[in-house]
Every structure is written in C-alpha cells, then in structure tokens.
Write a protein that holds these residues in place. Structure first.
Motif, PDB file in Angstrom:
ATOM      1  N   HIS A   9       2.178  -0.800   2.080  1.00  0.00           N
ATOM      2  CA  HIS A   9       3.318  -1.043   2.644  1.00  0.00           C
ATOM      3  C   HIS A   9       3.755  -2.354   2.323  1.00  0.00           C
ATOM      4  O   HIS A   9       3.895  -3.334   2.898  1.00  0.00           O
ATOM      5  CB  HIS A   9       2.867  -1.080   4.210  1.00  0.00           C
ATOM      6  N   HIS A  32      -5.940   8.777   3.823  1.00  0.00           N
ATOM      7  CA  HIS A  32      -7.005   8.169   4.909  1.00  0.00           C
ATOM      8  C   HIS A  32      -8.398   8.982   4.655  1.00  0.00           C
ATOM      9  O   HIS A  32      -9.357   8.600   4.582  1.00  0.00           O
ATOM     10  CB  HIS A  32      -6.243   7.929   6.154  1.00  0.00           C
ATOM     11  N   ALA A  85       4.085   3.559   1.306  1.00  0.00           N
ATOM     12  CA  ALA A  85       3.591   4.766   2.214  1.00  0.00           C
ATOM     13  C   ALA A  85       4.483   5.035   3.337  1.00  0.00           C
ATOM     14  O   ALA A  85       3.984   6.306   4.006  1.00  0.00           O
ATOM     15  CB  ALA A  85       2.234   4.462   2.684  1.00  0.00           C
ATOM     16  N   ASP A 107      -3.629   0.602   1.639  1.00  0.00           N
ATOM     17  CA  ASP A 107      -2.919   0.590   2.898  1.00  0.00           C
ATOM     18  C   ASP A 107      -2.732  -0.769   3.493  1.00  0.00           C
ATOM     19  O   ASP A 107      -2.471  -1.030   4.675  1.00  0.00           O
ATOM     20  CB  ASP A 107      -3.897   1.317   4.195  1.00  0.00           C
ATOM     21  N   HIS A 167      -1.125   3.918  -1.645  1.00  0.00           N
ATOM     22  CA  HIS A 167      -0.823   3.934  -0.152  1.00  0.00           C
ATOM     23  C   HIS A 167      -0.590   2.704   0.032  1.00  0.00           C
ATOM     24  O   HIS A 167      -1.950   1.920   0.502  1.00  0.00           O
ATOM     25  CB  HIS A 167      -1.856   4.775   0.553  1.00  0.00           C
ATOM     26  N   LYS A 221       6.833  11.004   4.101  1.00  0.00           N
ATOM     27  CA  LYS A 221       5.666  10.647   4.797  1.00  0.00           C
ATOM     28  C   LYS A 221       5.677  11.345   6.354  1.00  0.00           C
ATOM     29  O   LYS A 221       6.589  11.189   6.974  1.00  0.00           O
ATOM     30  CB  LYS A 221       5.437   8.984   5.345  1.00  0.00           C
TER      31      LYS A 221
END
Ligand SMILES: [Zn+2]
Length: 569
Positions: free
Chosen positions: A88, A396, A245, A462, A86, A312
């Motif tokens: 970006h 998460h 993600a 993340d 996950h 997503k």
C-alpha cells in the motif's frame, strides 16, 4: 546452392562485431537470472533501457564501445528488480507523514511518541496516525482514556499496524455519535465495556469507518507527498514493480481516483521509480453492479507504467481479534468461527462479474473458510465464463485447510504470501495459537506445501503493515524465524522454502501476478533492464544474514533510481 552457409557465416561475423555499443555493462557479477533454467552469468549489458546481452566477460566485448559505462562488481550479486505483489504505497506513505508509531515495542513508547506528535502536530484539527502493534496492549484493546490523557481537546484516531483496528479518543467517539446504544456495523465491532456497554476506544474492521468518515479528506498534495516517501524507500530496497493492493480504501481517503491520481501525478512529473499494477478496491456492501465503475477507472488511469487491471476483495478480517472466517470454531471461543464478509452466492457473483470484465481478482483471505470460499468462487467463475488468462490471487493465506492446498495449482490461483509474518512473533504466540489450537496451527502460512503442490508463488510485504524490504521477508521464508536474535524455534519448519524459491517468488512469480512476466521478472535478452545489485551473493551468506545485505543499485529500464554512496559509478 552450396555457397550459402559460408556466405551467411561471413556476413554474420562482421555484424556481431559491429553491435551498437551498450550504455551500461555490469561486469564481474554473480548474475542470478531467474530464467526458466535458473541459470547464472557473469555479465549483463544494457542498451536503450533493455537487456542486450547476458553471458560472459568474453562474450560482452562486442558490446563495449567508447561511451559504455562498465561497472565492476567484484562478485556482487545481480538480480532482476524485486516485485512486491501486495503493498500500500500511497496510504503507507501518507501514514509516514502522520503520527507514525510503527514498530514501537511497548505501550510506553507509543504514549511517548503520541505525546511528541500532539506537540508537533498541534495545529492540525485531528491527531491522526497509526502503526501500533496489537500485542503491546492487553487483548489488543487500547482504551480511550489512555489517549484522552494525551489528546483531550480534539479528536484522535490511530490505526493498528495491520489496518484492521483503530484506537480512538472520547472526542472522536463523541463526534461520530457512538454511544452504548450504537449497534455494531456490518462486518465490524465496537469494543465495549462488558457492564456499561460503552465503547472503550478500540474499533474493529468496518467499525473504524464510523469515525473515519469524519476525518478530513487527505489532499492530493498529501497523497503525492506520501507516495514520494514510499517510492524512495522502495527504490532503496530494490523494488521495481508493485501491486498496489487496494486503491481506494484506508488512510489514503477519497476513493480509488485519489490513489490512482497520485501514481499518475508521480509518473507525469518523472518521479515514478517503479511499475505499478493496482487492485481497485471493491465495496463489500455492494454487488456486481459496481464493476462497471471499475472498468471506467481502469481505462481512465492506465498509462505506460500504471495499470489498474486488478480488483481487491476483502473476504474476511484477521485472526487476532477473531474476525477471520474459520471452518470450525476458535478454540478459545466455542460457538464462534468468525463471519466472512460475503455469503457464498454474493462472493461468487462478484468474482464472476470481475472475471468477465477481465480483472485480476485479488482477494484478502486469512481464515481457512475465507480461503476455501475464495477458491470456490474462482472455480465457479471458471465454469461459467470463457474469459481466461487473468492472474487471480489470494493474499495473506494465514491458515489453509490441507484439503485446499492442491487447488491453487489445479485452478491456477496465485498464492500471494506475506512471508515476513511466517514466524512465531508475539502476534502468533500471544494472539493466534490459542485461537487455532495445535492441529490448525500446523497450517499457519503453509508456503512450502503450496509450492510443493505446484502452486504459483508471489510474495509481497503488505507495507505499511510490515517492513517493505524484500530481504527481510526472504530471510523469514527460508528460516521461519524472526530476523533479530530469533528468540523462538522455527515455526513449522517444514513450511520453509529454499532461497531460490523465495527469490523466484519476489521476482518472476510476482511479475506473473502483475502480468509483467514477459517484460520483467528475469534477466533475459530483450526484457526491460529492471535490475538490482546486492552487496553479496545471497547464496554465499548464512540464511540468518540475508536481511543484513543491502541493495547498492536499482535500475529501472536501465536508469539508476537508487545508488548507494559506496558504489563507484
Ligand atoms: Zn494489504
């Protein structure tokens, strides 16, 4: 025929001796294979990008020819390349090229940085950037006047490190036409002065879009530049596969096509140093009808190393501003438990349609209600469609109701944790415990419980929300304490996992989440040679020293994509 066994033997021996030589041999290492038996070896041989041999110094001799490069590792550790489930990379990399206030520990440090940016980026029509930490400002609520004092003459917008809030100046609010009469948008909140009702400068969740839609679109060149910055950091951290993600949301601009094009452009120009699985962003405001467009994007942007096979969904917000959806009220806000972004029926319908279209559904869920709704939606989809084998996951997982923990295994839903967040930092101490109360705080990031209940664990950073270095997250997963000079006791230490489990989460577990477990994720003959060499055997260092170790070599299909200067090559 009694001759046969002898004949076979006599043929087999010369064949073994005449192995085509390997291109590269990693010798004298502590090779942790992460195969099903979690076995160890000393040597790995790589030929034509694949693992040709795993075993001992004696066994590898047949693979060493005159042109084989033999790297002596002196006991250093070899692992499968890390996989981040996950992250970006495009938006994070774009952000690095803007006003980057990541990790600045005080409001004054943020102001100083923004002042510097205002000078160096004076020619740009907007001041853009992000990375501020909520606890740095009272209530996680920075005021527009603070930004006006530095950037008075043009719009400015800085997103929070978690991407769920933005800090804007008066010019930006003006341009977006936000006044005291502007209603809060669906799934968002404009922070306001309690008396005048004027916007104070912080926008939560979808309220940020009211301003973001006026921000000039990121160009294709800026996205590719951003991706390049991210790839360099990832290669240096030993990451050889990622799950993007959310292609098509946030700072990257211009939708999923823009993000996907950046990956394709990087691959075409030989700059893509890892495998990419992408989760195509869905739009909360639309229903199952949007899935047809995702199917088209999936076929348009699939290449050898880029696979947009996931989708997503944002089920809720985050706990700090109380936008996460909880099963019962926030302790400090009676009557409010957060609103999920969907009704049950709407979430079920979208998940079912995505499952029928064979997408891996990747849901952002933070609050225990959002987690339960997501599990319910997966359960409902399984009962209604015969399409099977997708790698559905929930990312998460900040709070899981204990009753839902066994459901990850039961439903085959992957638990995608960001283990770096699982310690008592200022977000937890100042902004989370007070909203959850003691009983629920026991269930913050219950990684150990999910693993003990047999759930599949995938790990991810993340980034740019937090550090992309897997060793940082692995140390916290094992210790439940901060990395630098832990100032507080381990947070719910019974939820810690052991090193072997954490390494599996960052390799074979995330490979499974990426549909890559047949090709990568462990060191086994026939798999791609996506391998890393670490400075020390992690099993030989103290848990508090894991994050201090460094990656010396990252191989993608046998080719070095990162090499530390100290490694003789
Ligand atoms: Zn994310």
């Amino acid at each position: 025929m009694t001759l046969a066994p002898a004949l076979l033997f006599s043929l087999a021996a010369p064949l073994l001796a005449a192995q085509t030589p390997a291109d590269l041999v990693l010798s004298g290492g502590a090779v942790y294979t992460v195969d099903a038996a979690r076995s160890w070896a000393q040597v790995v041989a790589v030929r034509a990008g694949r693992i040709a041999y795993v075993g001992t110094e004696g066994g590898v001799k047949a693979f060493i020819g005159p042109k084989t490069r033999v790297l002596k590792l002196d006991g250093r550790m070899v692992l499968p390349g890390f996989q981040d489930a996950h992250i970006h990379p495009v938006s994070g990399g774009v952000e690095l090229g803007q006003c980057n206030v990541n990790d600045l520990p005080t409001a004054d440090a943020v102001f100083a940085k923004v002042r510097e940016c205002a000078k160096t980026m004076a020619a740009k029509p907007w001041l853009l950037g992000g990375g501020w930490l909520l606890p740095v400002f009272p209530g996680g609520n920075p005021k527009k006047e603070l930004l006006d004092a530095i950037v008075p003459d043009k719009p400015a917008m800085l997103s929070a490190a978690d991407g769920h809030s933005s800090w804007v100046n008066s010019k930006a609010l003006e341009l977006a036409g936000i006044t005291k009469d502007t209603p809060d948008p669906k799934d968002g909140r404009i922070e306001r002065d309690p008396v005048t009702k004027e916007a104070t400068g912080t926008l939560r969740e979808s309220a940020s879009d009211l301003v973001a839609k006026y921000v000039p679109d990121t160009t294709a060149a800026e996205r590719l530049d951003g991706l390049r910055r991210a790839l360099a950091l990832l290669a240096k951290s030993g990451v050889t596969a990622v799950q993007e993600a959310s292609a098509g949301s946030g700072a990257e601009g211009s939708g999923a096509s823009g993000t996907m094009q950046a990956y394709i452009d990087a691959e075409k120009s030989g700059q893509l140093t890892l495998r990419v699985v992408a989760a195509l962003g869905t739009d909360n405001g639309r229903g199952p009808e949007q899935v047809d467009e995702l199917v088209k994007l999936r076929s348009r942007y699939s290449t050898a190393h880029v696979k947009p096979i996931a989708a997503k969904i944002f089920a809720d917000g985050v706990i700090e501003p109380r936008t996460a959806a909880m099963l019962t009220d926030y302790t400090d806000r009676p009557g409010w438990r957060g609103e999920p972004n969907f009704t049950e029926a709407a979430l079920n319908a979208l998940v079912l349609r995505l499952a029928e279209a064979d997408f891996n559904v990747h849901i952002h869920a933070i609050g225990d209600r959002a987690v339960r709704m997501s599990l319910d939606a997966f359960e409902a989809a399984q009962s209604k469609t015969s399409v099977r084998g997708q790698r559905h996951q929930i990312a998460h997982l900040e709070v899981i109701d204990p009753a839902d923990i066994p459901r990850f295994r039961k439903l085959g839903v992957i638990a995608n944790f960001q283990a770096l967040w699982a310690y008592a930092d200022d977000y937890i101490v100042d902004m989370t415990w007070g909203g959850l109360g003691a009983e629920r705080s026991r269930w913050i990031y219950p990684i150990g419980s999910v693993v003990r209940a047999g759930g599949v664990l995938a790990l991810g950073s993340d980034w740019s929300v937090s550090s992309l270095n897997p060793l940082d997250a692995i140390q916290v997963a094992v210790t439940r304490q901060g990395i630098e000079e832990p100032k507080r006791a381990a947070m719910v230490p019974e939820e810690a996992i052991d090193l072997a489990t954490a390494l599996a989460g960052y390799t074979i577990g995330s490979a499974y989440a990426n549909n890559l477990e047949k090709e990568t994720g462990s060191i086994e003959v026939g798999k791609a040679a996506d391998l890393i060499v670490l400075s020390k055997n992690l099993f030989d260092v103290k848990a508090s020293e894991i994050a201090k170790q460094t990656v010396l070599l990252t191989l993608l299909e046998g080719q070095p994509v990162y090499r530390a200067p100290e490694l003789a090559w």
